[in-house]
Design an enzyme around this catalytic site. Structure first.
Site, PDB file in Angstrom:
ATOM      1  N   GLY A 158       1.013  -8.048   5.821  1.00  0.00           N
ATOM      2  CA  GLY A 158       0.387  -9.365   5.670  1.00  0.00           C
ATOM      3  C   GLY A 158       1.321 -10.510   6.042  1.00  0.00           C
ATOM      4  O   GLY A 158       2.415 -10.295   6.562  1.00  0.00           O
ATOM      5  N   CYS A 186       6.520   6.757   9.085  1.00  0.00           N
ATOM      6  CA  CYS A 186       5.850   7.189   7.859  1.00  0.00           C
ATOM      7  C   CYS A 186       6.836   7.198   6.688  1.00  0.00           C
ATOM      8  O   CYS A 186       7.898   7.793   6.778  1.00  0.00           O
ATOM      9  CB  CYS A 186       5.274   8.584   8.102  1.00  0.00           C
ATOM     10  N   GLY A 240      -3.830  -5.911  11.217  1.00  0.00           N
ATOM     11  CA  GLY A 240      -4.264  -5.037  10.134  1.00  0.00           C
ATOM     12  C   GLY A 240      -4.762  -5.818   8.935  1.00  0.00           C
ATOM     13  O   GLY A 240      -5.971  -6.072   8.782  1.00  0.00           O
ATOM     14  N   THR A 241      -3.840  -6.264   8.098  1.00  0.00           N
ATOM     15  CA  THR A 241      -4.188  -6.890   6.819  1.00  0.00           C
ATOM     16  C   THR A 241      -5.104  -8.105   6.980  1.00  0.00           C
ATOM     17  O   THR A 241      -5.979  -8.341   6.137  1.00  0.00           O
ATOM     18  CB  THR A 241      -2.895  -7.278   6.072  1.00  0.00           C
ATOM     19  N   ASN A 295       0.822  -1.210   0.000  1.00  0.00           N
ATOM     20  CA  ASN A 295       0.000   0.000   0.000  1.00  0.00           C
ATOM     21  C   ASN A 295       0.856   1.259   0.000  1.00  0.00           C
ATOM     22  O   ASN A 295       1.955   1.290   0.563  1.00  0.00           O
ATOM     23  CB  ASN A 295      -0.987  -0.009   1.182  1.00  0.00           C
ATOM     24  N   LYS A 308       6.074   3.993  17.159  1.00  0.00           N
ATOM     25  CA  LYS A 308       5.931   2.889  16.200  1.00  0.00           C
ATOM     26  C   LYS A 308       7.118   2.873  15.240  1.00  0.00           C
ATOM     27  O   LYS A 308       7.380   3.853  14.543  1.00  0.00           O
ATOM     28  CB  LYS A 308       4.621   3.017  15.418  1.00  0.00           C
ATOM     29  N   ILE A 310      -0.936   4.586   0.657  1.00  0.00           N
ATOM     30  CA  ILE A 310      -2.125   5.428   0.848  1.00  0.00           C
ATOM     31  C   ILE A 310      -1.684   6.889   0.940  1.00  0.00           C
ATOM     32  O   ILE A 310      -2.404   7.793   0.548  1.00  0.00           O
ATOM     33  CB  ILE A 310      -2.859   5.025   2.162  1.00  0.00           C
TER      34      ILE A 310
HETATM   35  C1  LIG Z   1      -3.873  -0.059   4.007  1.00  0.00           C
HETATM   36  C2  LIG Z   1      -2.920   0.179   5.139  1.00  0.00           C
HETATM   37  C3  LIG Z   1      -2.866   1.430   5.747  1.00  0.00           C
HETATM   38  C4  LIG Z   1      -1.989   1.656   6.809  1.00  0.00           C
HETATM   39  N1  LIG Z   1      -1.973   2.893   7.417  1.00  0.00           N
HETATM   40  C5  LIG Z   1      -1.176   3.095   8.502  1.00  0.00           C
HETATM   41  C6  LIG Z   1      -1.237   4.312   9.218  1.00  0.00           C
HETATM   42  O1  LIG Z   1      -2.036   5.209   8.930  1.00  0.00           O
HETATM   43  N2  LIG Z   1      -0.374   4.474  10.266  1.00  0.00           N
HETATM   44  C7  LIG Z   1       0.513   3.489  10.665  1.00  0.00           C
HETATM   45  O2  LIG Z   1       1.245   3.685  11.635  1.00  0.00           O
HETATM   46  N3  LIG Z   1       0.527   2.293  10.026  1.00  0.00           N
HETATM   47  C8  LIG Z   1      -0.281   2.081   8.960  1.00  0.00           C
HETATM   48  N4  LIG Z   1      -0.255   0.870   8.328  1.00  0.00           N
HETATM   49  C9  LIG Z   1       0.636  -0.197   8.828  1.00  0.00           C
HETATM   50  C10 LIG Z   1      -0.103  -1.150   9.763  1.00  0.00           C
HETATM   51  O3  LIG Z   1      -0.568  -0.494  10.925  1.00  0.00           O
HETATM   52  C11 LIG Z   1       0.811  -2.326  10.189  1.00  0.00           C
HETATM   53  O4  LIG Z   1       1.945  -1.811  10.865  1.00  0.00           O
HETATM   54  C12 LIG Z   1       1.280  -3.148   9.006  1.00  0.00           C
HETATM   55  O5  LIG Z   1       0.275  -3.246   8.017  1.00  0.00           O
HETATM   56  C13 LIG Z   1       1.695  -4.572   9.411  1.00  0.00           C
HETATM   57  O6  LIG Z   1       0.632  -5.256  10.035  1.00  0.00           O
HETATM   58  P1  LIG Z   1      -0.355  -6.273   9.230  1.00  0.00           P
HETATM   59  O7  LIG Z   1       0.526  -7.247   8.482  1.00  0.00           O
HETATM   60  O8  LIG Z   1      -1.179  -6.911  10.312  1.00  0.00           O
HETATM   61  O9  LIG Z   1      -1.177  -5.445   8.297  1.00  0.00           O
HETATM   62  C14 LIG Z   1      -1.121   0.615   7.259  1.00  0.00           C
HETATM   63  C15 LIG Z   1      -1.189  -0.636   6.637  1.00  0.00           C
HETATM   64  C16 LIG Z   1      -2.070  -0.872   5.598  1.00  0.00           C
HETATM   65  C17 LIG Z   1      -2.123  -2.242   4.978  1.00  0.00           C
END
Ligand SMILES: Cc1cc2nc3c(=O)[nH]c(=O)nc-3n(C[C@H](O)[C@H](O)[C@H](O)COP(=O)(O)O)c2cc1C
Length: 301
Positions: A214, A125, A262-263, A67, A161, A69
């Protein structure tokens, strides 16, 4: 049995929503809380509204998604209204904030701390921050500066984070701890990654590059939690590729006090929280663990 305490904040279970997925408004965060999460982290927001990148901003790949975004969000004033509407019943609400300067972070902390239990600083970020280089979380000095500025005004625990996209994550973790961070969450997305559409011979994402999340990133997240656990004395929250109770147990054994998801919600739906809680409780009963606390970090020598 599933309760866990992080910096004096009690979670009914160790599962919470990760930042950026379903955390943009109160109704989706209320839904996640009703679905069994012990807590929610909001989408990261900034002082002023930010449009983010144009579509496409996410693309599925083997093992997860990429992603970019671009941290789109309607700004703090709008987010405060959403945070006020969260139904508070034995749950934990965490605001995720980001900015370009120490002043922006400290202003955001002051703006939202009356509405939440904890604040997560998104210093991982991936896109450029005016005057602050590519990413705060890739520099020990910038991470220290931002955490210190936030802690100077904070009345709630501050979580930093971390990004995995560094040479040595333990150095950044130690800089954040030294600056006063109460807790660390790790990891943000891995990358940059890219997917090319072979029919048009162009990258799929409008930003071309994005961060990977993911299943595929879980081993990286586990090893980062394991290493950081040995480097600092503050609690850790594990993030990255959590889909099952077995994944949660791995993170806890590596040193995490809780995890964020998240994912997996995009793939499995919000039911993932209750499913994992049930599996975790059965696992603990079968193995004779009476609390999360006694499981934290036991994979270490
Ligand atoms: C679509 C999307 C948007 C995300 N937006 C943010 C965000 O706004 N701030 C942040 O700290 N992490 C953001 N992340 C990262 C997630 O919080 C997380 O650290 C990362 O996806 C790994 O976890 P997961 O494998 O369970 O998704 C985003 C991840 C995804 C997939």
């Amino acid at each position: 049995m599933l309760k866990t305490n992080i910096c004096g904040v009690e979670f009914q279970n160790p599962l919470m929503l990760a930042a950026g997925i379903m955390g943009s408004n109160a109704s989706s965060m209320n839904w996640i809380l009703k679905s069994g999460a012990g807590g929610v982290v909001s989408k990261s927001f900034s002082l002023n509204p930010h449009p983010g990148y144009v579509n496409p901003t996410t693309v599925a790949v083997d093992g997860g998604i990429i992603n970019a975004i671009g941290l789109s969000n309607p700004g703090v004033e709008n987010f405060k209204e959403e945070l006020k509407k969260i139904e508070r019943e034995n749950n934990v609400v965490i605001a995720s904030i980001y900015g370009a300067t120490p002043d922006e972070f400290s202003t955001l902390v002051c703006e939202v701390q009356g509405l939440v239990d904890m604040i997560e600083l998104n210093i991982s970020c991936p896109h450029a921050m005016e005057g602050y280089g590519a990413s705060i979380g890739q520099s020990c000095d910038l991470s220290h500066t931002i955490v210190s500025a936030s802690k100077d005004v904070a009345e709630v625990p501050i979580i930093a984070k971390l990004t995995p996209n560094v040479t040595d994550i333990t150095e950044i973790a130690k800089a954040c701890e030294e600056a006063g961070a109460d807790c660390l969450s790790l990891i943000n997305t891995v990358g940059p990654g890219m997917k090319i559409n072979i029919d048009v011979a162009k990258p799929v994402l409008s930003n071309k590059f994005g961060g990977m999340s993911g299943r595929a990133i879980k081993p990286i997240a586990i090893s980062n939690v394991y290493s950081v656990y040995e480097a600092v004395d503050i609690p850790l929250i594990g993030v990255g590729g959590v889909y099952t109770y077995e994944d949660v147990v791995e993170f806890i054994f590596a040193g995490a006090q809780a995890v964020q998801i998240g994912t997996a919600i995009m793939d499995e739906g919000v039911e993932v929280f209750s499913k994992i809680n049930q599996g975790l409780e059965e696992f603990m009963t079968e193995k004779g663990y009476a609390s999360i606390d006694e499981m934290v970090g036991i994979a270490h020598d």
